[in-house]
Design an enzyme around this catalytic site. Sequence first.
Site, PDB file in Angstrom:
ATOM      1  CE  LYS A  22      -3.119   0.516   3.436  1.00  0.00           C
ATOM      2  NZ  LYS A  22      -3.058   1.806   4.169  1.00  0.00           N
ATOM      3  CB  SER A  23       3.838   2.257   2.000  1.00  0.00           C
ATOM      4  OG  SER A  23       3.321   2.307   3.296  1.00  0.00           O
ATOM      5  NE  ARG A  27       6.334   6.581   0.684  1.00  0.00           N
ATOM      6  CZ  ARG A  27       5.462   6.388   1.684  1.00  0.00           C
ATOM      7  NH1 ARG A  27       4.389   5.636   1.484  1.00  0.00           N
ATOM      8  NH2 ARG A  27       5.657   6.928   2.870  1.00  0.00           N
ATOM      9  N   GLY A  95      -4.884   7.994   5.372  1.00  0.00           N
ATOM     10  CA  GLY A  95      -3.994   8.989   5.966  1.00  0.00           C
ATOM     11  C   GLY A  95      -2.782   9.232   5.082  1.00  0.00           C
ATOM     12  NE  ARG A 123      -5.589   8.354  10.793  1.00  0.00           N
ATOM     13  CZ  ARG A 123      -4.905   7.551  10.006  1.00  0.00           C
ATOM     14  NH1 ARG A 123      -5.482   6.987   8.971  1.00  0.00           N
ATOM     15  NH2 ARG A 123      -3.639   7.311  10.261  1.00  0.00           N
ATOM     16  CD  GLN A 172       0.598   8.529   7.050  1.00  0.00           C
ATOM     17  OE1 GLN A 172       0.020   9.372   7.727  1.00  0.00           O
ATOM     18  NE2 GLN A 172       0.084   7.340   6.780  1.00  0.00           N
ATOM     19  CG  ASP A 319       0.704   0.306   9.433  1.00  0.00           C
ATOM     20  OD1 ASP A 319       0.338   1.169  10.259  1.00  0.00           O
ATOM     21  OD2 ASP A 319       1.074   0.586   8.283  1.00  0.00           O
ATOM     22  CE  LYS A 346      -0.258   4.645  12.719  1.00  0.00           C
ATOM     23  NZ  LYS A 346       0.452   5.361  11.654  1.00  0.00           N
ATOM     24  NE  ARG A 392      -2.502  -1.742   8.402  1.00  0.00           N
ATOM     25  CZ  ARG A 392      -2.218  -2.095   7.151  1.00  0.00           C
ATOM     26  NH1 ARG A 392      -2.363  -3.341   6.769  1.00  0.00           N
ATOM     27  NH2 ARG A 392      -1.782  -1.213   6.271  1.00  0.00           N
TER      28      ARG A 392
HETATM   29  C1  S3P Z   1       2.592   4.967   6.110  1.00  0.00           C
HETATM   30  C2  S3P Z   1       3.190   5.358   7.254  1.00  0.00           C
HETATM   31  C3  S3P Z   1       2.720   4.962   8.594  1.00  0.00           C
HETATM   32  C4  S3P Z   1       1.754   3.794   8.533  1.00  0.00           C
HETATM   33  C5  S3P Z   1       0.743   3.956   7.447  1.00  0.00           C
HETATM   34  C6  S3P Z   1       1.431   4.074   6.107  1.00  0.00           C
HETATM   35  C7  S3P Z   1       3.151   5.437   4.834  1.00  0.00           C
HETATM   36  O1  S3P Z   1       2.082   6.051   9.202  1.00  0.00           O
HETATM   37  O2  S3P Z   1       1.110   3.624   9.767  1.00  0.00           O
HETATM   38  O3  S3P Z   1      -0.152   2.865   7.407  1.00  0.00           O
HETATM   39  O4  S3P Z   1       2.838   4.859   3.777  1.00  0.00           O
HETATM   40  O5  S3P Z   1       3.924   6.401   4.848  1.00  0.00           O
HETATM   41  P1  S3P Z   1       2.919   7.222   9.935  1.00  0.00           P
HETATM   42  O6  S3P Z   1       3.901   7.702   8.967  1.00  0.00           O
HETATM   43  O7  S3P Z   1       1.908   8.263  10.298  1.00  0.00           O
HETATM   44  O8  S3P Z   1       3.503   6.579  11.130  1.00  0.00           O
END
Ligand code: S3P
Length: 432
Positions: A22-23, A27, A95, A123, A172, A319, A346, A392
Amino acid sequence: MADLVLRSSRGLRGTVTPPGDKSLSHRAVMFAALAEGKTLIEGFLTGEDTRNTARAMQSLGISVEGAETGRLVVHGKGLDGLSEPAGVLDLGNSGTGMRLLAGLLAGQDFFSILTGDRYLVKRPMARVVDPLRQMGAVIDGRSGGKYAPLAIRGGGGNLRPLEYASPVASAQVKSALLLCGLYADGATSVTEPHKSRDHTERMLRFFGVDIQEKGLRVSVQGRQKLRAAGTLQVPSDISSAAFFMVAAVIVPGSDILIKNVGVNPTRTGVIDILKQMGANITLDDPREQAGEPVADIRVRSGALRAVRIEGEVIPRAIDEIPILSVAAAYAAGTTVIKDAAELRVKESDRIAAMATELRKMGAPVKELPDGMEITGAESLAGAVCESHGDHRIAMSLAVAGLAARGETVVRDTEWVETSFPGFERMLKQVAY
Ligand code: S3P
């Protein structure tokens, strides 16, 4: 509302390939849009969160084809190729989508509005809004910019580079500032209290950007061009793989192979913790894809012992704490989780949610302000559990149900679609 019904499993066996990370998917579509020319993204996560990000990039004037298929073609228009969106950009539950885009949009010379669903608008956003204002963006939002919707008038040519010491270890926040920093004249740096996931740094490098790292400080020089990356392959998400890892560890008689998983050291806290608990996990065929380490993960069932989970490993497993709390509920002794107050902001308050639901299944759980104490048992009792509107939490409880006596019902599981389309099918394919 969808319910998931689980019965006691006699073991997980076989091979699974969880969906794309997902991350990395968020990106990939954002950065490909900023690159000059065409990028093919394979293994893009087709979940709701990342499709919302793909849609947002389309609203910013970028041609993105194939978001439903996982094979995306993005026609990047360069650093200055985005255009003012006609409508509000809705990031749904994500988020990451909202905070990273806030950084990117803070760098533009146009106006945009970001919103999300009823969970996302609760959030905290000040963590990105405050430093982005320091860089010269004009941002307003609910409660003075603490919460979305956010209205952003980007700083355009007047952005100032920033030297920022972040109070939280957050990829993030770091990513939002680095993205905005790409539009500033000079070097923007972010220092974190612990290292958070470094996907932005690695992927920007993959697109030809020079990123400097020294200890916990990361810097980018502004106005660097992104080169189209040809093909970018997204590995399976270790956060999705984690549900299968824990399921295989706690259900006796299990032996599974999880294929093509991203094993970036800033994400592998879950493996380190499970191994420390005594789990039988091996990484096979280590390789690299788009600047990210990848491996196949073999997991066999076995007894677990309690551990302390705190400090630098927390951002590397942030996570996975919900699913690790399930592992703890099946481990001998009392597991203590500390330094994880971030879990309260979260997709849901994950400390309160897991404590409430694990107690329903008979596990003694003590809530701490920044974590939990969980005393393990031989087995838990099936129960009717709630997802708390959080993918989750839903998947963690489903796994707990596979190892529990009797039947477990997890209610309101449509949220699973945000990150893991096909979760139930994949789980039932390998759980006997
Ligand atoms: C993420 C960063 C994390 C993670 C989120 C995905 C990202 O959050 O909990 O599910 O893709 O950069 P934080 O950066 O707020 O810790």
